[in-house]
Design a protein around this motif. Structure first.
Motif, PDB file in Angstrom:
ATOM      1  N   ARG A 140       0.812  -1.214   0.000  1.00  0.00           N
ATOM      2  CA  ARG A 140       0.000   0.000   0.000  1.00  0.00           C
ATOM      3  C   ARG A 140       0.847   1.266   0.000  1.00  0.00           C
ATOM      4  O   ARG A 140       0.384   2.328  -0.435  1.00  0.00           O
ATOM      5  CB  ARG A 140      -0.936  -0.017   1.210  1.00  0.00           C
ATOM      6  CG  ARG A 140      -2.097  -0.999   1.048  1.00  0.00           C
ATOM      7  CD  ARG A 140      -2.967  -1.052   2.272  1.00  0.00           C
ATOM      8  NE  ARG A 140      -4.174  -1.858   2.019  1.00  0.00           N
ATOM      9  CZ  ARG A 140      -4.815  -2.556   2.943  1.00  0.00           C
ATOM     10  NH1 ARG A 140      -4.352  -2.569   4.194  1.00  0.00           N
ATOM     11  NH2 ARG A 140      -5.891  -3.245   2.637  1.00  0.00           N
ATOM     12  N   GLN A 141       2.074   1.163   0.492  1.00  0.00           N
ATOM     13  CA  GLN A 141       2.946   2.331   0.531  1.00  0.00           C
ATOM     14  C   GLN A 141       3.618   2.614  -0.805  1.00  0.00           C
ATOM     15  O   GLN A 141       4.017   3.755  -1.077  1.00  0.00           O
ATOM     16  CB  GLN A 141       4.023   2.144   1.613  1.00  0.00           C
ATOM     17  CG  GLN A 141       3.491   2.048   3.033  1.00  0.00           C
ATOM     18  CD  GLN A 141       2.540   3.180   3.376  1.00  0.00           C
ATOM     19  OE1 GLN A 141       2.882   4.357   3.297  1.00  0.00           O
ATOM     20  NE2 GLN A 141       1.318   2.818   3.750  1.00  0.00           N
ATOM     21  N   SER A 177       7.612   8.872  -3.729  1.00  0.00           N
ATOM     22  CA  SER A 177       7.880   9.925  -4.722  1.00  0.00           C
ATOM     23  C   SER A 177       8.167   9.352  -6.102  1.00  0.00           C
ATOM     24  O   SER A 177       8.129  10.074  -7.103  1.00  0.00           O
ATOM     25  CB  SER A 177       9.059  10.783  -4.258  1.00  0.00           C
ATOM     26  OG  SER A 177       8.746  11.462  -3.058  1.00  0.00           O
ATOM     27  N   GLY A 178       8.477   8.063  -6.156  1.00  0.00           N
ATOM     28  CA  GLY A 178       8.753   7.410  -7.432  1.00  0.00           C
ATOM     29  C   GLY A 178       9.279   6.015  -7.204  1.00  0.00           C
ATOM     30  O   GLY A 178       9.703   5.659  -6.090  1.00  0.00           O
ATOM     31  N   ILE A 179       9.236   5.186  -8.263  1.00  0.00           N
ATOM     32  CA  ILE A 179       9.678   3.797  -8.174  1.00  0.00           C
ATOM     33  C   ILE A 179      10.641   3.518  -9.318  1.00  0.00           C
ATOM     34  O   ILE A 179      10.295   3.710 -10.494  1.00  0.00           O
ATOM     35  CB  ILE A 179       8.489   2.812  -8.255  1.00  0.00           C
ATOM     36  CG1 ILE A 179       7.464   3.118  -7.154  1.00  0.00           C
ATOM     37  CG2 ILE A 179       8.981   1.362  -8.137  1.00  0.00           C
ATOM     38  CD1 ILE A 179       6.162   2.332  -7.309  1.00  0.00           C
ATOM     39  N   MET A 180      11.843   3.095  -8.979  1.00  0.00           N
ATOM     40  CA  MET A 180      12.811   2.628  -9.975  1.00  0.00           C
ATOM     41  C   MET A 180      12.714   1.111 -10.083  1.00  0.00           C
ATOM     42  O   MET A 180      12.615   0.427  -9.055  1.00  0.00           O
ATOM     43  CB  MET A 180      14.231   3.015  -9.566  1.00  0.00           C
ATOM     44  CG  MET A 180      14.529   4.485  -9.653  1.00  0.00           C
ATOM     45  SD  MET A 180      16.218   4.838  -9.083  1.00  0.00           S
ATOM     46  CE  MET A 180      15.922   5.098  -7.350  1.00  0.00           C
ATOM     47  N   VAL A 181      12.751   0.583 -11.287  1.00  0.00           N
ATOM     48  CA  VAL A 181      12.606  -0.856 -11.503  1.00  0.00           C
ATOM     49  C   VAL A 181      13.776  -1.367 -12.335  1.00  0.00           C
ATOM     50  O   VAL A 181      14.148  -0.742 -13.346  1.00  0.00           O
ATOM     51  CB  VAL A 181      11.277  -1.192 -12.212  1.00  0.00           C
ATOM     52  CG1 VAL A 181      11.061  -2.705 -12.249  1.00  0.00           C
ATOM     53  CG2 VAL A 181      10.093  -0.516 -11.513  1.00  0.00           C
ATOM     54  N   LYS A 197       2.901  -1.598 -19.872  1.00  0.00           N
ATOM     55  CA  LYS A 197       1.656  -1.013 -20.385  1.00  0.00           C
ATOM     56  C   LYS A 197       0.580  -0.970 -19.294  1.00  0.00           C
ATOM     57  O   LYS A 197      -0.120   0.025 -19.129  1.00  0.00           O
ATOM     58  CB  LYS A 197       1.172  -1.821 -21.582  1.00  0.00           C
ATOM     59  CG  LYS A 197      -0.073  -1.273 -22.274  1.00  0.00           C
ATOM     60  CD  LYS A 197      -0.344  -2.059 -23.560  1.00  0.00           C
ATOM     61  CE  LYS A 197      -1.526  -1.483 -24.337  1.00  0.00           C
ATOM     62  NZ  LYS A 197      -2.821  -1.742 -23.670  1.00  0.00           N
ATOM     63  N   ALA A 198       0.477  -2.066 -18.527  1.00  0.00           N
ATOM     64  CA  ALA A 198      -0.523  -2.126 -17.457  1.00  0.00           C
ATOM     65  C   ALA A 198      -0.249  -1.076 -16.384  1.00  0.00           C
ATOM     66  O   ALA A 198      -1.174  -0.451 -15.858  1.00  0.00           O
ATOM     67  CB  ALA A 198      -0.541  -3.522 -16.840  1.00  0.00           C
ATOM     68  N   ILE A 199       1.018  -0.868 -16.063  1.00  0.00           N
ATOM     69  CA  ILE A 199       1.381   0.129 -15.067  1.00  0.00           C
ATOM     70  C   ILE A 199       1.087   1.532 -15.587  1.00  0.00           C
ATOM     71  O   ILE A 199       0.506   2.370 -14.881  1.00  0.00           O
ATOM     72  CB  ILE A 199       2.867  -0.011 -14.682  1.00  0.00           C
ATOM     73  CG1 ILE A 199       3.094  -1.332 -13.915  1.00  0.00           C
ATOM     74  CG2 ILE A 199       3.331   1.172 -13.836  1.00  0.00           C
ATOM     75  CD1 ILE A 199       4.555  -1.683 -13.700  1.00  0.00           C
ATOM     76  N   GLU A 200       1.470   1.806 -16.831  1.00  0.00           N
ATOM     77  CA  GLU A 200       1.260   3.141 -17.390  1.00  0.00           C
ATOM     78  C   GLU A 200      -0.225   3.473 -17.537  1.00  0.00           C
ATOM     79  O   GLU A 200      -0.619   4.638 -17.409  1.00  0.00           O
ATOM     80  CB  GLU A 200       1.971   3.253 -18.734  1.00  0.00           C
ATOM     81  CG  GLU A 200       3.490   3.271 -18.594  1.00  0.00           C
ATOM     82  CD  GLU A 200       4.215   3.488 -19.904  1.00  0.00           C
ATOM     83  OE1 GLU A 200       5.389   3.885 -19.856  1.00  0.00           O
ATOM     84  OE2 GLU A 200       3.599   3.265 -20.968  1.00  0.00           O
ATOM     85  N   GLU A 214      -3.251   7.905  -6.634  1.00  0.00           N
ATOM     86  CA  GLU A 214      -1.913   7.616  -6.122  1.00  0.00           C
ATOM     87  C   GLU A 214      -1.146   6.804  -7.165  1.00  0.00           C
ATOM     88  O   GLU A 214      -1.125   5.580  -7.157  1.00  0.00           O
ATOM     89  CB  GLU A 214      -1.990   6.847  -4.803  1.00  0.00           C
ATOM     90  CG  GLU A 214      -2.618   7.656  -3.674  1.00  0.00           C
ATOM     91  CD  GLU A 214      -2.642   6.892  -2.363  1.00  0.00           C
ATOM     92  OE1 GLU A 214      -2.576   7.534  -1.298  1.00  0.00           O
ATOM     93  OE2 GLU A 214      -2.754   5.651  -2.405  1.00  0.00           O
ATOM     94  N   ARG A 215      -0.521   7.517  -8.087  1.00  0.00           N
ATOM     95  CA  ARG A 215       0.244   6.870  -9.156  1.00  0.00           C
ATOM     96  C   ARG A 215       1.560   7.603  -9.332  1.00  0.00           C
ATOM     97  O   ARG A 215       1.665   8.538 -10.121  1.00  0.00           O
ATOM     98  CB  ARG A 215      -0.558   6.866 -10.467  1.00  0.00           C
ATOM     99  CG  ARG A 215      -1.747   5.930 -10.470  1.00  0.00           C
ATOM    100  CD  ARG A 215      -2.572   6.077 -11.732  1.00  0.00           C
ATOM    101  NE  ARG A 215      -1.799   5.886 -12.937  1.00  0.00           N
ATOM    102  CZ  ARG A 215      -2.275   6.017 -14.173  1.00  0.00           C
ATOM    103  NH1 ARG A 215      -3.544   6.356 -14.348  1.00  0.00           N
ATOM    104  NH2 ARG A 215      -1.511   5.826 -15.222  1.00  0.00           N
ATOM    105  N   PRO A 216       2.588   7.188  -8.590  1.00  0.00           N
ATOM    106  CA  PRO A 216       3.882   7.857  -8.710  1.00  0.00           C
ATOM    107  C   PRO A 216       4.543   7.518 -10.038  1.00  0.00           C
ATOM    108  O   PRO A 216       4.201   6.513 -10.675  1.00  0.00           O
ATOM    109  CB  PRO A 216       4.679   7.268  -7.537  1.00  0.00           C
ATOM    110  CG  PRO A 216       4.111   5.895  -7.384  1.00  0.00           C
ATOM    111  CD  PRO A 216       2.630   6.041  -7.672  1.00  0.00           C
ATOM    112  N   PRO A 217       5.492   8.324 -10.465  1.00  0.00           N
ATOM    113  CA  PRO A 217       6.233   7.975 -11.691  1.00  0.00           C
ATOM    114  C   PRO A 217       7.029   6.692 -11.485  1.00  0.00           C
ATOM    115  O   PRO A 217       7.548   6.432 -10.397  1.00  0.00           O
ATOM    116  CB  PRO A 217       7.154   9.174 -11.903  1.00  0.00           C
ATOM    117  CG  PRO A 217       7.252   9.852 -10.572  1.00  0.00           C
ATOM    118  CD  PRO A 217       5.948   9.589  -9.884  1.00  0.00           C
ATOM    119  N   VAL A 218       7.088   5.870 -12.518  1.00  0.00           N
ATOM    120  CA  VAL A 218       7.851   4.621 -12.490  1.00  0.00           C
ATOM    121  C   VAL A 218       8.964   4.732 -13.523  1.00  0.00           C
ATOM    122  O   VAL A 218       8.720   5.082 -14.686  1.00  0.00           O
ATOM    123  CB  VAL A 218       6.956   3.406 -12.780  1.00  0.00           C
ATOM    124  CG1 VAL A 218       7.777   2.109 -12.749  1.00  0.00           C
ATOM    125  CG2 VAL A 218       5.806   3.323 -11.774  1.00  0.00           C
TER     126      VAL A 218
END
Length: 477
Positions: free
Chosen positions: A199-200, A205-209, A221-224, A234-238
């Motif tokens: 949930r966090q 502020s963002g997620i690096m993968v 595509k599903a994430i975007e 609540e959709r931080p930049p990935v």
């Protein structure tokens, strides 16, 4: 004051190596980096030498090791529950480290592993933006972001459900009982903590993968499109910044005589003729399973390089937290096996320089536990895989590797009771991947294209380089 990025790695060498690779990419963009490391749980014998080499070769990267802390005793707690308890107990050390660093530097970002979410509030309370670095791929981050919805849709433990779960971004459904272990049992103390972590993720502020867009098209595509986010607000930049894999030069401290021997042996073998078998830093098999694998390799008539770890100390597990000293693989393999296969095979105890092994022209297939670091290493080397997941998120990775990425065939793990995979099944899939046409050719063609895409993603104008540039730009605003 100087600007600094602080990274916090979860225990275990695999997570540390991935975080270091992030640090190296950031240091190339003239950032000063401090990496926080715990001490006392899942410590690897090579860690001290490894971080010394990194600090020496990359002066802008420093390490801050916490004082030794004892984890909970094994008892009845699962490995993940013990790990999360240990990490949570280190939160005061995180606070102290951030406070100390803040006296001489402006901390632009605090980058944490998902298992280090308990440290999130410590940074947020100091006004430091918190980012995640996810050491697995886009499909797994989609699953974790989506998991709170799965949690709300059932009251039973996933381990007790005989259903397939549908996760946005994955072509194939995931069998409930093959979800990542921390999510399987609602009675496990780590379960609620993992739900909280999931949930966090969208609140960061963002997620690096550690992947690249072209490798996991469906998941990206599903994430975007926001399909896996429970709350669209609540959709931080990935940021997809991979593939980040270990530099072979950073592993030189581990290279003993046997490791160098295996590389020399590989150089003498014909092109694409060797099956490489290795199951990560913790993957381990029972003596019975090791003998089934040995029988399969002997029957297959294929050349092989096999990294054999000592069997697990506790029945029913495929993980080994520490190698046994002076382990001799011959002690657990069929009598005469190494002698009968000496002209076409080599057995190595416990460890091999995997990145270097996979880069050798003679390696034609990789039997892997589907740990994400290993998957990326094989993709970058262009080596097709045989997927044999053992624990953690590896069963989900297998599905993505086989159904979405098309770079692996899976071992059928349901053939025998008790999880034992028969010699016949191992031989079947090895022959299929190594064959010159059919499935083997399809896999080689697919992985070759992925290799080219991986190199392109990391090029100056590639998708991963652009993603990292966007992230760094956000820190200067």
């Amino acid at each position: 004051m100087e600007e600094r990025i602080v990274l916090y790695a979860a225990p275990s060498i695999g997570h540390i190596v991935s975080m270091v690779e992030v640090a190296k990419r950031l240091s190339l963009r003239r950032h000063n980096i401090t990496i926080l490391l715990t001490t006392g749980f899942l410590d690897h014998p090579s860690t001290d030498a490894y971080i010394h080499r990194i600090s020496t070769d990359h002066p802008s990267i420093s390490f801050h090791r916490f004082p030794h802390s004892d984890p909970p005793p094994p008892g009845t707690l699962s490995l993940t529950a013990r790990a999360l308890h240990f990490i949570r107990n280190n939160v005061p050390n995180v606070t102290s480290a951030l406070t100390l660093i803040s006296k001489t530097s402006t901390i632009k970002a605090f980058v944490i592993d998902i298992f280090c979410t308990s440290a999130m509030d410590a940074a947020s309370s100091m006004g430091i933006p918190v980012y995640y670095f996810f050491t697995s791929g886009a499909a797994m981050i989609a699953l974790y972001i989506y998991f709170p919805l799965i949690h709300e849709q059932t009251e039973k433990s996933l381990k007790d459900l005989k259903v397939e779960l549908r996760v946005p971004g994955m072509t194939a459904g995931v069998r409930a009982w093959e979800m990542p272990e921390p999510l399987l049992d609602r009675e496990d103390p780590c379960y609620e903590e993992m739900v909280y972590f999931c949930r966090q993720l969208p609140r960061s502020s963002g997620i690096m993968v550690n992947t690249f867009r072209e490798l996991e098209v469906n998941a990206v595509k599903a994430i975007e499109e926001g399909l896996c986010f429970p709350d669209q607000k609540e959709r931080p930049p990935v940021y997809y910044i991979g593939p980040l894999i270990a530099d072979p030069s950073d592993q030189q401290h581990q290279s003993g005589g046997e490791s160098k021997d295996c590389l020399s042996w590989l150089e003498k073998q014909p092109s694409k003729s060797v099956v490489y078998l290795c199951f990560g830093s913790r993957g381990s098999f029972s003596v019975e399973q090791l003998r089934e694998i040995a029988q399969a390799l002997e029957r297959s008539a294929q050349r092989f390089l096999w990294v054999v770890k000592s069997p697990p100390l506790h029945p029913g597990t495929n993980q080994l937290l520490a190698d046994q000293d002076n382990f001799d693989p011959i002690s657990v393999l069929p009598t005469g096996f190494t002698h009968r296969t000496q002209d076409r095979g080599m057995v190595v105890a416990s460890w091999a320089p995997q990145v270097e092994v996979l880069s050798r022209q003679s390696v034609g297939a990789f039997v892997t536990h589907c740990g994400w670091n290993s998957v990326l290493e094989a993709v970058v080397a262009g080596v097709p895989m045989i997927a044999w997941p053992l624990y953690a998120e590896q069963h989900v990775n297998r599905n993505v590797m086989v159904e979405d990425m098309k770079v692996a065939l899976a071992v059928d793990q349901t053939q025998e009771h008790g999880g034992l995979v028969s010699a016949q099944e191992v031989e079947r899939v090895v022959r299929m991947v190594m064959e010159s046409d059919g499935k083997g050719k399809d896999l080689r063609d697919s992985i070759s294209k992925m290799k080219d895409m991986a190199l392109a993603a990391l090029s100056e104008t590639g998708s991963s380089s652009a993603s990292l540039a966007n992230l760094v730009q956000s820190w200067t605003q």
